[in-house]
Enzyme design. Structure first.
Site, PDB file in Angstrom:
ATOM      1  N   GLU A  69       0.850  -1.194   0.000  1.00 13.98           N
ATOM      2  CA  GLU A  69       0.000   0.000   0.000  1.00 13.98           C
ATOM      3  C   GLU A  69       0.880   1.236   0.000  1.00 13.98           C
ATOM      4  O   GLU A  69       1.560   1.536   0.981  1.00 13.98           O
ATOM      5  CB  GLU A  69      -0.922   0.017   1.212  1.00 13.98           C
ATOM      6  CG  GLU A  69      -1.826   1.233   1.226  1.00 13.98           C
ATOM      7  CD  GLU A  69      -2.875   1.173   2.319  1.00 13.98           C
ATOM      8  OE1 GLU A  69      -3.556   2.188   2.532  1.00 13.98           O
ATOM      9  OE2 GLU A  69      -3.003   0.114   2.947  1.00 13.98           O
ATOM     10  N   LYS A  71      -8.473 -15.487  15.322  1.00 10.87           N
ATOM     11  CA  LYS A  71      -8.596 -15.077  13.916  1.00 10.87           C
ATOM     12  C   LYS A  71     -10.005 -14.648  13.519  1.00 10.87           C
ATOM     13  O   LYS A  71     -10.435 -14.869  12.375  1.00 10.87           O
ATOM     14  CB  LYS A  71      -8.102 -16.180  12.987  1.00 10.87           C
ATOM     15  CG  LYS A  71      -6.635 -16.560  13.167  1.00 10.87           C
ATOM     16  CD  LYS A  71      -6.221 -17.637  12.185  1.00 10.87           C
ATOM     17  CE  LYS A  71      -4.749 -17.969  12.317  1.00 10.87           C
ATOM     18  NZ  LYS A  71      -4.441 -18.652  13.590  1.00 10.87           N
ATOM     19  N   HIS A  95      -7.592  13.379  -3.429  1.00 12.78           N
ATOM     20  CA  HIS A  95      -8.289  12.572  -4.425  1.00 12.78           C
ATOM     21  C   HIS A  95      -8.515  13.362  -5.713  1.00 12.78           C
ATOM     22  O   HIS A  95      -8.493  12.800  -6.804  1.00 12.78           O
ATOM     23  CB  HIS A  95      -9.624  12.085  -3.872  1.00 12.78           C
ATOM     24  CG  HIS A  95      -9.494  10.925  -2.937  1.00 12.78           C
ATOM     25  ND1 HIS A  95      -9.158   9.663  -3.365  1.00 12.78           N
ATOM     26  CD2 HIS A  95      -9.635  10.835  -1.591  1.00 12.78           C
ATOM     27  CE1 HIS A  95      -9.113   8.845  -2.339  1.00 12.78           C
ATOM     28  NE2 HIS A  95      -9.399   9.534  -1.249  1.00 12.78           N
ATOM     29  N   ASP A 144       1.627 -14.267  12.376  1.00  7.81           N
ATOM     30  CA  ASP A 144       0.502 -14.845  11.634  1.00  7.81           C
ATOM     31  C   ASP A 144      -0.367 -13.704  11.107  1.00  7.81           C
ATOM     32  O   ASP A 144      -1.038 -13.025  11.890  1.00  7.81           O
ATOM     33  CB  ASP A 144      -0.313 -15.753  12.555  1.00  7.81           C
ATOM     34  CG  ASP A 144      -1.381 -16.540  11.795  1.00  7.81           C
ATOM     35  OD1 ASP A 144      -1.735 -16.120  10.678  1.00  7.81           O
ATOM     36  OD2 ASP A 144      -1.855 -17.553  12.330  1.00  7.81           O
TER      37      ASP A 144
END
Length: 575
Positions: free
Chosen positions: A254, A386, A560, A462
């Site tokens: 990103e 998770k 933007h 993880d």
């Protein structure tokens, strides 16, 4: 010759050669270095312009018609036109082209000597110069359907490897058994990769296979490998936390996430640093067991939660590891089903395997007194692993950390380009009220998950545990008579470790070493993983501070409108 060395070479269709002539440039006018050519034409342009103006002034004074010119004046006019055409061709056209190409790349003009920052809601912060955009048209050969009789890449070196590939394709040899049959993990990965390409008729050309230690992942990190994915790693910092500086590795695709976090680190550093406190450290596992009646399930619940029985259960549980230490047991009943949440310390390991072994020991021990207990599953989702869950948000899981800092007023204005009042108001309406309106569970923050996942990938954690590890509430308030900003992040379930899993891989181990938390701390077991959790919280604090400042400064719409990144990406894809 290396067996797998030729696996990268595919059979391509003959490319169409681009024979279009090179477009002449204005700078080709003289066979000189570019700066000398420019200097010559600059000098020529201004000198002849001065000469002609001087001559025309004399003609006006002497009443001589201007259209009557001498040979020297003709030469001067020609030189003026030639130099003007050169300068227009070199600077004018290139300027227009570069201006158009740069329209979606320029960084904000901030009043800071450091690299400028651009942040948006997706946390993209532009700091790099625009990539060179080529306007040259190239002809690309149309993709052709590959014949089913030929391999996608060059044949393997040995006939034995070719036979193994054919056997895998035909189903005679299971792909998962290649490592055990060959005894060479790298060779197994190369053969599996080629077999996969032939079976799917899809190329894996862009997926590297060389340069990785496949022995290191055998039996613990990844099964049936065919290569590895490359993710760039950036460094944010220094993060001044608890009096020490840390350079934080972040693996992400990103754009600008690292630079945004870096700006937050700078603001924290200039304000004297951040402070973190570890509130709790305990990994959990919650099996689900079933009885014939709810009454019987309640009897086990009372037995497990009785303080008089804890020491006995702890002895049984702690046999699983010299680092595992049972901390507590909490139970929840749903009908005749009992969910038992065990919590234990796990040293420097994240500890899921460790706590699971301890739970298994306790369940076997309980069978003597509760023989009618039916163990449905070692995990009953009361852990909860998770997935977003209120039990983690309330009780915590892994490391529970709070991190805070006081940002000085001048830093808020100069570095963050906003003010304290705007930040406090935005945090209230966005992170608190807005998240409540959205029905958020643990998501009372701007983008904690961005920083957590980037550090997790870089340090071998993880990535799926980013779900609960990103639970965070960001608080802001004005202090010191409203001049300074107090900001804090409270993260109840950061699940990290410095041993086991992906932490032993070379790249991830290097990132842990950069932070000074590589491996287990023999002198103080668990201190490395606790420090890593504190660094994660401190980095989240920096990321929250930077993004919230950008939003408070009203730069989102501007970014933007000015940087149409999606259109730019689409144009690249189309080309």
């Amino acid at each position: 010759m290396d067996t797998t060395g030729r696996l990268h070479h595919r059979k391509h269709a003959t490319p169409v050669e681009d024979r279009s002539p090179t477009t002449p440039k204005a700078s080709d006018a003289l066979p000189l270095p570019l700066y000398l050519t420019n200097a010559v034409f600059f000098t020529l342009f201004f000198s002849v312009a001065y000469y002609l103006l001087h001559r025309w002034r004399d003609k006006i004074r002497n009443s001589t018609p201007l259209h009557i010119v001498t040979l020297s004046e003709i030469v001067a006019i020609v030189s003026l036109i030639a130099s003007f055409i050169y300068l227009l061709g070199f600077f004018g056209i290139d300027f227009v082209q570069s201006f158009i190409a740069r329209a979606s790349h320029d960084v904000w003009d901030l009043e800071d000597t450091d690299p400028n920052y651009l942040i948006d809601e997706d946390h993209r912060l532009v700091t790099c110069p625009p990539a060179n955009i080529s306007t040259k048209t190239t002809i690309i050969a149309a993709p052709t359907k590959l014949p089913t009789s030929e391999p996608l890449i060059a044949p393997l070196v040995s006939e034995e490897d070719e036979m193994i590939v054919n056997s895998v394709v035909d189903g005679k040899i299971p792909s998962y058994s290649l490592e055990s049959k060959l005894g060479d993990c790298k060779r197994a990965a190369a053969i599996r990769r080629e077999a996969l390409q032939r079976m799917t008729r899809r190329s894996l050309e862009g997926l590297p296979v060389e340069g990785f230690d496949y022995e290191s992942i055998l039996g613990q990190c990844c099964e049936m490998p065919v290569g590895y994915v490359q993710i760039p790693v950036g460094i944010a910092g220094p993060l001044l936390l608890n009096g020490r500086e840390y350079s934080v590795p972040m693996a992400t695709t990103e754009g600008c996430l690292v630079a945004s976090t870096n700006r937050g680190c700078k603001a924290i550093y200039l304000s004297g640093g951040a402070t973190s406190v570890l509130l709790k450290d305990g990994m959990t596992r919650a099996p689900v067991v079933r009885f014939a009646s709810a009454t019987r399930a309640a009897e086990l619940k009372f037995f497990l939660e009785d303080p008089d029985n804890f020491d006995t259960l702890a002895v049984v549980f702690n046999k699983s590891s010299r680092f595992a230490r049972l901390q507590g047991i909490k139970c929840s009943i749903a009908g005749k089903n009992l969910y038992i949440r065990f919590s234990c310390s796990t040293g420097d390991a994240m500890g899921m395997n460790m706590v699971s072994k301890g739970v298994q020991n306790v369940l076997e021990f309980l069978q003597s007194d509760f023989s009618d207990m039916d163990v449905i599953g070692i995990s009953g989702n009361f852990c909860s692993d998770k997935k977003p869950a209120a039990v983690n948000w309330i009780e915590g899981r892994g490391k529970s950390v709070v991190c805070e800092a006081i940002i000085k007023e001048e830093v808020v204005k100069k570095v963050l380009k906003t003010n304290v009042a705007s930040l406090v108001e935005l945090n209230m309406l966005k992170n608190l009220a807005g998240s409540a309106v959205a029905g958020a569970l643990g998501g009372f923050n701007a983008h904690a998950g961005n920083i957590v996942s980037a550090i997790f990938i870089a340090t071998g954690q993880d990535p799926a545990q980013n779900v609960e590890s990103s639970h965070c509430i960001t608080m802001m308030e004005a202090v010191n008579d409203g001049k300074d900003l107090h900001i804090s992040v409270t993260m109840p379930s950061i699940e990290v470790g410095t041993v086991g899993g992906g932490t032993q891989l070379a790249s991830q181990s290097a990132c842990l070493n950069l932070l000074g938390v590589k491996g287990a701390n023999k002198e103080s077991p668990g201190s490395n993983s606790r420090l890593l959790a504190a660094i994660v919280a401190g980095s989240v604090l920096a990321g929250e501070l930077s993004l919230m400042s950008a939003i408070a400064a009203g730069q989102l719409v501007k970014s933007h409108m000015k940087y149409n990144r999606s259109s730019k990406d689409m144009s690249k894809a189309a080309s």
